[in-house]
Design an enzyme around this catalytic site. Structure first.
Site, PDB file in Angstrom:
ATOM      1  N   ASN A 208       0.848  -1.192   0.000  1.00 17.60           N
ATOM      2  CA  ASN A 208       0.000   0.000   0.000  1.00 17.60           C
ATOM      3  C   ASN A 208       0.883   1.242   0.000  1.00 17.60           C
ATOM      4  O   ASN A 208       2.106   1.142   0.021  1.00 17.60           O
ATOM      5  CB  ASN A 208      -0.947  -0.020   1.204  1.00 17.60           C
ATOM      6  CG  ASN A 208      -0.176  -0.116   2.510  1.00 17.60           C
ATOM      7  OD1 ASN A 208       0.571   0.780   2.863  1.00 17.60           O
ATOM      8  ND2 ASN A 208      -0.328  -1.231   3.223  1.00 17.60           N
ATOM      9  N   ASP A 277      -3.953  -6.758   5.031  1.00 26.19           N
ATOM     10  CA  ASP A 277      -4.891  -7.680   5.669  1.00 26.19           C
ATOM     11  C   ASP A 277      -4.800  -9.085   5.080  1.00 26.19           C
ATOM     12  O   ASP A 277      -5.185 -10.053   5.719  1.00 26.19           O
ATOM     13  CB  ASP A 277      -6.326  -7.151   5.508  1.00 26.19           C
ATOM     14  CG  ASP A 277      -6.540  -5.910   6.364  1.00 26.19           C
ATOM     15  OD1 ASP A 277      -6.050  -5.905   7.503  1.00 26.19           O
ATOM     16  OD2 ASP A 277      -7.172  -4.954   5.869  1.00 26.19           O
ATOM     17  N   LYS A 287      10.037 -16.268 -10.709  1.00 22.68           N
ATOM     18  CA  LYS A 287       9.193 -15.211 -11.290  1.00 22.68           C
ATOM     19  C   LYS A 287       8.056 -15.853 -12.096  1.00 22.68           C
ATOM     20  O   LYS A 287       8.309 -16.730 -12.930  1.00 22.68           O
ATOM     21  CB  LYS A 287      10.069 -14.342 -12.200  1.00 22.68           C
ATOM     22  CG  LYS A 287       9.324 -13.190 -12.796  1.00 22.68           C
ATOM     23  CD  LYS A 287      10.208 -12.389 -13.734  1.00 22.68           C
ATOM     24  CE  LYS A 287       9.354 -11.439 -14.543  1.00 22.68           C
ATOM     25  NZ  LYS A 287      10.047 -10.916 -15.708  1.00 22.68           N
ATOM     26  N   PHE A 322      -4.452   3.176  14.553  1.00 24.61           N
ATOM     27  CA  PHE A 322      -4.740   4.161  13.516  1.00 24.61           C
ATOM     28  C   PHE A 322      -5.888   3.636  12.674  1.00 24.61           C
ATOM     29  O   PHE A 322      -6.026   2.419  12.500  1.00 24.61           O
ATOM     30  CB  PHE A 322      -3.509   4.379  12.617  1.00 24.61           C
ATOM     31  CG  PHE A 322      -2.600   5.450  13.133  1.00 24.61           C
ATOM     32  CD1 PHE A 322      -1.864   5.252  14.290  1.00 24.61           C
ATOM     33  CD2 PHE A 322      -2.495   6.672  12.466  1.00 24.61           C
ATOM     34  CE1 PHE A 322      -1.031   6.249  14.781  1.00 24.61           C
ATOM     35  CE2 PHE A 322      -1.664   7.673  12.947  1.00 24.61           C
ATOM     36  CZ  PHE A 322      -0.928   7.467  14.105  1.00 24.61           C
ATOM     37  N   LYS A 336     -13.278   0.192  15.271  1.00 19.13           N
ATOM     38  CA  LYS A 336     -11.933  -0.352  15.513  1.00 19.13           C
ATOM     39  C   LYS A 336     -11.494  -0.107  16.959  1.00 19.13           C
ATOM     40  O   LYS A 336     -10.850  -0.943  17.575  1.00 19.13           O
ATOM     41  CB  LYS A 336     -10.920   0.267  14.525  1.00 19.13           C
ATOM     42  CG  LYS A 336     -11.120  -0.273  13.121  1.00 19.13           C
ATOM     43  CD  LYS A 336     -10.259   0.411  12.066  1.00 19.13           C
ATOM     44  CE  LYS A 336     -10.745  -0.008  10.682  1.00 19.13           C
ATOM     45  NZ  LYS A 336     -10.065   0.664   9.592  1.00 19.13           N
ATOM     46  N   LYS A 340     -11.065  -3.585  18.807  1.00 18.97           N
ATOM     47  CA  LYS A 340      -9.690  -4.038  19.067  1.00 18.97           C
ATOM     48  C   LYS A 340      -9.248  -3.719  20.498  1.00 18.97           C
ATOM     49  O   LYS A 340      -8.073  -3.858  20.834  1.00 18.97           O
ATOM     50  CB  LYS A 340      -8.730  -3.425  18.043  1.00 18.97           C
ATOM     51  CG  LYS A 340      -9.081  -3.796  16.581  1.00 18.97           C
ATOM     52  CD  LYS A 340      -7.986  -3.460  15.588  1.00 18.97           C
ATOM     53  CE  LYS A 340      -8.477  -3.669  14.154  1.00 18.97           C
ATOM     54  NZ  LYS A 340      -7.397  -3.687  13.161  1.00 18.97           N
TER      55      LYS A 340
HETATM   56  N1  CTP Z   1      -3.719  -3.529  11.971  1.00 18.63           N
HETATM   57  C1  CTP Z   1      -2.938  -4.564  12.444  1.00 18.63           C
HETATM   58  N2  CTP Z   1      -2.905  -5.753  11.786  1.00 18.63           N
HETATM   59  C2  CTP Z   1      -3.618  -5.935  10.656  1.00 18.63           C
HETATM   60  C3  CTP Z   1      -4.423  -4.882  10.156  1.00 18.63           C
HETATM   61  C4  CTP Z   1      -4.443  -3.678  10.839  1.00 18.63           C
HETATM   62  O1  CTP Z   1      -2.284  -4.399  13.479  1.00 18.63           O
HETATM   63  N3  CTP Z   1      -3.558  -7.113  10.037  1.00 18.63           N
HETATM   64  C5  CTP Z   1      -3.754  -2.250  12.725  1.00 18.63           C
HETATM   65  C6  CTP Z   1      -3.153  -1.074  12.009  1.00 18.63           C
HETATM   66  O2  CTP Z   1      -1.792  -0.936  12.343  1.00 18.63           O
HETATM   67  C7  CTP Z   1      -3.983   0.087  12.516  1.00 18.63           C
HETATM   68  C8  CTP Z   1      -5.326  -0.523  12.799  1.00 18.63           C
HETATM   69  O3  CTP Z   1      -5.107  -1.928  12.922  1.00 18.63           O
HETATM   70  O4  CTP Z   1      -3.473   0.607  13.734  1.00 18.63           O
HETATM   71  C9  CTP Z   1      -6.368  -0.283  11.775  1.00 18.63           C
HETATM   72  O5  CTP Z   1      -5.882  -0.639  10.519  1.00 18.63           O
HETATM   73  P1  CTP Z   1      -6.771  -0.461   9.201  1.00 18.63           P
HETATM   74  O6  CTP Z   1      -6.021  -1.024   8.053  1.00 18.63           O
HETATM   75  O7  CTP Z   1      -7.274   0.948   9.138  1.00 18.63           O
HETATM   76  O8  CTP Z   1      -8.023  -1.316   9.515  1.00 18.63           O
HETATM   77  P2  CTP Z   1      -8.357  -2.824   9.552  1.00 18.63           P
HETATM   78  O9  CTP Z   1      -8.506  -3.209  10.982  1.00 18.63           O
HETATM   79  O10 CTP Z   1      -7.422  -3.623   8.735  1.00 18.63           O
HETATM   80  O11 CTP Z   1      -9.820  -2.813   8.913  1.00 18.63           O
HETATM   81  P3  CTP Z   1     -10.290  -2.528   7.423  1.00 18.63           P
HETATM   82  O12 CTP Z   1      -9.176  -2.977   6.539  1.00 18.63           O
HETATM   83  O13 CTP Z   1     -11.503  -3.355   7.321  1.00 18.63           O
HETATM   84  O14 CTP Z   1     -10.559  -1.060   7.345  1.00 18.63           O
END
Ligand code: CTP
Length: 399
Positions: A208, A277, A287, A322, A336, A340
């Protein structure tokens, strides 16, 4: 943060002298009493009036100026200083100090002070690499003088290389560390930053746009407040913050393992990383060849949610997440926060101009477990980091 500290800002004659004005602004803004001492050649680059206006104090230039001598005097300036900060420090200035030459007000002040002295050298890269200069700096470092290294970049002389004065904010941070701001001393802060990469094969990955800037700013700000800082960083192109234990990881699974291992030591965990995720179910050993296919499907599987796992094993720790969103910011952030088991979540709408992944500024809202929302205007990521740590410090148990 530097409220009441007396800082002598020494400016010597290099093209980077103009950046000292921005540094002075940061010092004054943080509550320091700043007195500027300029060398004669510095005055060729920037007018004393600029510093006088910004500091609200007369600028000191001459060793034997009777009025200045009567009002404050070089010795009293040296005595009163909590820190003498020289930015930019030329090779000539460093050389003089290293060899005991005190032939102007700045070198005399440095010689006479018992305060810490921090040099921010800036010069042509060949001068920087010259063994004479290197010896002078090494000698001063051995004697307990402090240096913030110049950065690599385009130099005024047309060269590219090391020798560029660091960002004024970086010099300011280094000054803060030396002055020992200590709200978080004795605390361990674990910060995650940057993206993760999920490999498809040896040359491709899913990731990302996260630059890591926000997380790195938080790590520096926590360090500046006296914390022991562990930074678990995904792949970014940022300089490792000095005085911070940085652990480099690539994938979400690696980040998970590193964070879980370090979490037991932490009093505060701030998860600024943009963790992928999902990861590919299969990683090609070689490759992947496109072959004749017109389309292809990549099967993905879920990565561990590191923050959710930390929330399940929360204990006494302050846990901050975040939420980077593109719609329904507050709704998603609240989900969240509670889902969490966090103490605080930093929510930002990444579609907003001046917010989000790659820029130097952010626009955030801080949501806390007690239901409060604090809306912050657009500000630099360093300022967001400082404010965030102020709020987190207030959440820590007293004593
Ligand atoms: N986070 C994490 N581990 C993951 C995904 C997210 O620790 N596998 C943490 C990120 O570091 C951030 C928070 O969770 O502090 C929210 O991350 P975000 O990507 O905004 O949300 P998600 O929980 O992944 O939810 P979604 O993708 O559905 O928005």
């Amino acid at each position: 943060m530097l409220q009441g500290k007396c800082i002598v800002l020494g400016v010597s004659g290099g093209i980077a002298a103009y950046k000292a004005a921005e540094l002075l602004r940061l010092l004054v803004k943080s509550g320091a009493e700043a007195h500027v001492v300029m060398t004669r050649s510095a005055r060729e680059f920037i007018a004393p009036l600029t510093f006088q206006t910004l500091s609200g104090n007369p600028v000191h230039t001459e060793l034997f100026d009777l009025i200045q001598e009567q009002e404050i005097g070089h010795i009293s300036l040296a005595d009163r200083a909590d820190l003498v900060l020289v930015a930019p420090a030329t090779a000539n200035l460093v050389g003089k100090v290293a060899n005991g030459i005190a032939d102007d007000l700045l070198t005399t002040t440095i010689m006479a002070t018992r305060a810490k002295v921090l040099f921010a050298p800036a010069m042509n890269s060949n001068m920087w690499n010259n063994p004479v200069y290197r010896q002078n700096q090494a000698k001063l470092e051995d004697l307990g003088y402090h240096f913030i290294e110049p950065v690599y970049g385009d130099l005024a002389c047309g060269w590219q290389g090391p020798g560029k004065l660091p960002d004024p904010q970086e010099i300011f941070n280094a000054a803060q560390v030396l002055l020992g701001s200590s709200e978080l001393s004795g605390k361990t802060v674990l910060v995650t930053a940057g993206p993760t990469r999920e490999e498809l094969d040896p040359v491709r990955f899913l990731s990302n746009y996260s630059s890591g800037k926000m997380g790195y700013a938080i790590a520096r700000a926590a360090r500046n407040r006296g914390a022991r800082v562990i930074l678990v960083s995904g792949p970014v192109s940022l300089t490792e913050p000095a005085g911070v234990e940085t652990v480099h990881v690539v994938s979400a699974q690696e980040m998970y393992r590193a964070v879980m291992e370090k979490a037991v030591q932490a009093d505060v965990i701030i998860k600024a990383a943009a963790v992928a995720d999902f990861r590919p179910v299969r990683r090609g050993e070689q490759k992947t060849k496109k072959g004749p296919a017109e389309a292809m499907t990549v099967e993905l599987q879920r990565n561990p949610d590191i923050l959710a796992e930390l929330g399940r094993q929360k204990g006494h720790r302050i846990l901050v997440g975040f939420a980077a969103e593109t719609e329904e910011l507050l709704k998603h952030a609240r989900e969240k926060l509670t889902g969490k088991n966090l103490d605080m979540i930093v929510a930002n709408d990444v579609t907003q101009e001046g917010a989000g992944f790659d820029g130097d500024t952010n626009i955030v809202r801080l949501l806390t477990a007690d239901g409060k929302i604090e809306e912050l205007p657009q500000m630099s990521k360093d300022l967001v980091a400082g404010l965030l740590l102020d709020r987190i410090t207030a959440l820590l148990p007293k004593g």
